[in-house]
Write a protein that holds these residues in place. Structure first.
Motif, PDB file in Angstrom:
ATOM      1  N   GLU A   1       0.839  -1.192   0.000  1.00  0.00           N
ATOM      2  CA  GLU A   1       0.000   0.000   0.000  1.00  0.00           C
ATOM      3  C   GLU A   1       0.878   1.247   0.000  1.00  0.00           C
ATOM      4  OE1 GLU A   1      -3.754   1.895   2.542  1.00  0.00           O
ATOM      5  OE2 GLU A   1      -2.724   0.084   3.244  1.00  0.00           O
ATOM      6  N   LEU A   2       0.495   2.243  -0.776  1.00  0.00           N
ATOM      7  CA  LEU A   2       1.218   3.516  -0.830  1.00  0.00           C
ATOM      8  C   LEU A   2       0.430   4.595  -0.096  1.00  0.00           C
ATOM      9  CD1 LEU A   2       2.502   3.296  -4.517  1.00  0.00           C
ATOM     10  CD2 LEU A   2       3.626   2.539  -2.406  1.00  0.00           C
ATOM     11  N   GLU A   3       0.688   5.877  -0.428  1.00  0.00           N
ATOM     12  CA  GLU A   3       0.168   6.963   0.402  1.00  0.00           C
ATOM     13  C   GLU A   3      -1.360   7.030   0.450  1.00  0.00           C
ATOM     14  OE1 GLU A   3       2.129   7.657  -2.314  1.00  0.00           O
ATOM     15  OE2 GLU A   3       4.080   7.639  -1.305  1.00  0.00           O
ATOM     16  N   THR A   4      -2.002   6.866  -0.696  1.00  0.00           N
ATOM     17  CA  THR A   4      -3.461   6.950  -0.773  1.00  0.00           C
ATOM     18  C   THR A   4      -3.977   5.799  -1.628  1.00  0.00           C
ATOM     19  OG1 THR A   4      -3.514   8.304  -2.785  1.00  0.00           O
ATOM     20  CG2 THR A   4      -3.325   9.476  -0.669  1.00  0.00           C
ATOM     21  N   PRO A   5      -5.289   5.497  -1.547  1.00  0.00           N
ATOM     22  CA  PRO A   5      -5.836   4.441  -2.399  1.00  0.00           C
ATOM     23  C   PRO A   5      -5.608   4.686  -3.886  1.00  0.00           C
ATOM     24  CG  PRO A   5      -7.386   4.975  -0.664  1.00  0.00           C
ATOM     25  CD  PRO A   5      -6.282   5.991  -0.575  1.00  0.00           C
TER      26      PRO A   5
ATOM     27  N   ALA B   1      -0.078   2.480  -9.097  1.00  0.00           N
ATOM     28  CA  ALA B   1       1.088   1.595  -9.153  1.00  0.00           C
ATOM     29  C   ALA B   1       0.692   0.189  -9.598  1.00  0.00           C
ATOM     30  CB  ALA B   1       1.773   1.551  -7.784  1.00  0.00           C
ATOM     31  N   VAL B   2      -0.469  -0.285  -9.124  1.00  0.00           N
ATOM     32  CA  VAL B   2      -0.944  -1.615  -9.533  1.00  0.00           C
ATOM     33  C   VAL B   2      -1.265  -1.633 -11.020  1.00  0.00           C
ATOM     34  CG1 VAL B   2      -2.773  -3.328  -9.223  1.00  0.00           C
ATOM     35  CG2 VAL B   2      -1.799  -2.153  -7.226  1.00  0.00           C
ATOM     36  N   ALA B   3      -1.931  -0.596 -11.504  1.00  0.00           N
ATOM     37  CA  ALA B   3      -2.262  -0.534 -12.932  1.00  0.00           C
ATOM     38  C   ALA B   3      -1.003  -0.500 -13.783  1.00  0.00           C
ATOM     39  CB  ALA B   3      -3.125   0.707 -13.207  1.00  0.00           C
TER      40      ALA B   3
ATOM     41  N   PHE C   1     -10.794   2.010  -7.561  1.00  0.00           N
ATOM     42  CA  PHE C   1     -11.272   1.417  -8.816  1.00  0.00           C
ATOM     43  C   PHE C   1     -10.953   2.307 -10.026  1.00  0.00           C
ATOM     44  CE2 PHE C   1     -14.541  -0.427  -5.823  1.00  0.00           C
ATOM     45  CZ  PHE C   1     -14.078  -1.730  -5.901  1.00  0.00           C
ATOM     46  N   VAL C   2     -10.875   3.614  -9.816  1.00  0.00           N
ATOM     47  CA  VAL C   2     -10.740   4.532 -10.942  1.00  0.00           C
ATOM     48  C   VAL C   2      -9.450   4.315 -11.732  1.00  0.00           C
ATOM     49  CG1 VAL C   2     -10.649   6.948 -11.641  1.00  0.00           C
ATOM     50  CG2 VAL C   2     -12.281   6.222  -9.888  1.00  0.00           C
ATOM     51  N   PRO C   3      -8.265   4.285 -11.096  1.00  0.00           N
ATOM     52  CA  PRO C   3      -7.051   4.053 -11.882  1.00  0.00           C
ATOM     53  C   PRO C   3      -7.000   2.663 -12.537  1.00  0.00           C
ATOM     54  CG  PRO C   3      -6.508   5.030  -9.765  1.00  0.00           C
ATOM     55  CD  PRO C   3      -7.945   4.618  -9.694  1.00  0.00           C
ATOM     56  N   LEU C   4      -7.681   1.681 -11.953  1.00  0.00           N
ATOM     57  CA  LEU C   4      -7.659   0.333 -12.528  1.00  0.00           C
ATOM     58  C   LEU C   4      -8.590   0.211 -13.732  1.00  0.00           C
ATOM     59  CD1 LEU C   4      -7.553  -1.884  -9.316  1.00  0.00           C
ATOM     60  CD2 LEU C   4      -5.661  -1.112 -10.744  1.00  0.00           C
ATOM     61  N   GLY C   5      -9.643   0.996 -13.773  1.00  0.00           N
ATOM     62  CA  GLY C   5     -10.506   1.071 -14.944  1.00  0.00           C
ATOM     63  C   GLY C   5     -10.994  -0.284 -15.433  1.00  0.00           C
TER      64      GLY C   5
END
Length: 339
Positions: A225-229, A235-237, A279-283
């Motif tokens: 986990e990093l600074e914010t969700p 980073a996961v994406a 969910f937004v960055p993972l799209g």
């Protein structure tokens, strides 16, 4: 009308000829004189929004946090810099991932956050002399913001899902929140959907958020986990672009997202489902498997699959909705701006 104009709440926009009698005098809200303060305290971040009467964001900020002291420091910063001579703070609302009683002050249950009772409202009260301080569920605040400013704008019936450590839902019908009998509607993260062996922050097993919450997603992909969700999901994406194992893990998360949405769709029949937070960055890494699962699990072909959309308001959606709610006493007529 003259009183409102002298108070700085409205401004005349020129004259308009009427059908009979004197010409009409169109007026518009003036934003700069009166503002609402919206805050969010979540497990690992805090956000603040200062919103004026005309709906313009005057200030917004998010920072890694997770304690009441962090939230109060952010609130003081916003108040010191953006409230003062010539600008009146009407009220403040703080959004939390918790069940909040119908008095809009008392936190009844917060499984992922160390807050309880009316403590948050009491702590904020000195910053809002003469104004109302409220506490509200974070998903409800974000759903309200998305329906008025974001991805659910124009939808008659919308469902918003938070994408943080916890999973909650806000339900909006014709622009108004649906809160249920005790005000607790939307506590979907603890539905028994997903991996029945997964341990949840509430102490039970098999809750939906134990399969699709931020920590569950990170366990599936094997990343920290990093600074914010949002930063974490970015980073996961990025890793998913080159790592098939991460893509497969996200496929599983998306499947479980779709399972829960199928259940909610059968009960609530939403027109739009907005996914926020991580969910937004993972799209589409999550949305596409969720859509396939939703199609497969709806019981009848006559059921219409809701349109799955990503939040357009970012991590500050709940704080924006909280700021909107802080201005409610003005628009409902409970607060006299001329007094």
């Amino acid at each position: 009308m003259a009183d409102l104009e002298s108070a700085g709440a409205v401004a005349e926009q020129g004259s308009r000829p009427g059908a009979r009698g004197r010409p009409g005098r169109p007026v518009a809200l003036r934003g700069e004189r009166f503002v609402g303060l919206g805050l969010e305290l979540n497990v690992d971040y805090a956000s603040v929004v200062v919103l004026d009467l005309a709906g313009q964001v005057r200030f917004s900020e998010s920072r890694p946090a997770g304690a009441e002291a962090d939230l109060l420091a952010l609130a003081r910063r916003a108040q010191e810099q953006h409230v003062g001579p010539g600008r009146t703070l009407v009220g403040a609302t703080v959004a939390v991932p918790a069940l909040v009683r119908a008095d809009n002050r008392t936190v009844a249950w917060a499984p992922n956050l160390d807050v309880a009772g009316p403590g948050l409202a009491d702590a904020l009260a000195p910053l809002v002399p003469g104004g109302e301080v409220r506490v509200s569920n974070d998903a409800n605040c974000a759903a309200y913001a998305e329906s008025h400013h974001g991805a659910a704008r124009g939808a008659a019936h919308a469902l918003y899902l938070t994408g943080t450590v916890g999973i909650g839902a806000g339900i909006v019908q014709d622009g108004e929140l649906v809160r249920g009998g005790a005000g607790f509607a939307g506590e979907v993260g603890h539905m028994p959907v997903g991996d029945p062996a997964a341990t949840c922050g509430c102490g039970r097993r098999g809750c939906w958020e134990a399969s699709i919450g931020l920590h569950a997603m990170l366990t599936a992909v094997g990343m920290p986990e990093l600074e914010t969700p949002v930063r974490t999901a970015e980073a996961v994406a990025d890793r998913a672009r080159t790592d098939p194992a991460v893509r497969r893990a996200l496929e599983g998360v998306g499947h479980d997202v779709g399972l829960g949405i199928a259940m909610l769709s059968s009960v609530l029949d939403p027109e739009v489902v907005v996914l926020g937070g991580y969910f937004v960055p993972l799209g589409d890494l999550v949305l596409e498997p969720a859509r396939r699962t939703l199609d497969a699990r709806l019981a009848s072909e006559v059921q219409v699959r809701p349109d799955l959309r990503l939040s357009t308001l970012g991590i500050q959606a709940a704080a924006l909705g909280a700021a909107e709610q802080s201005l409610d006493p003005v628009f409902s007529g409970q607060r006299d701006l001329t007094a």
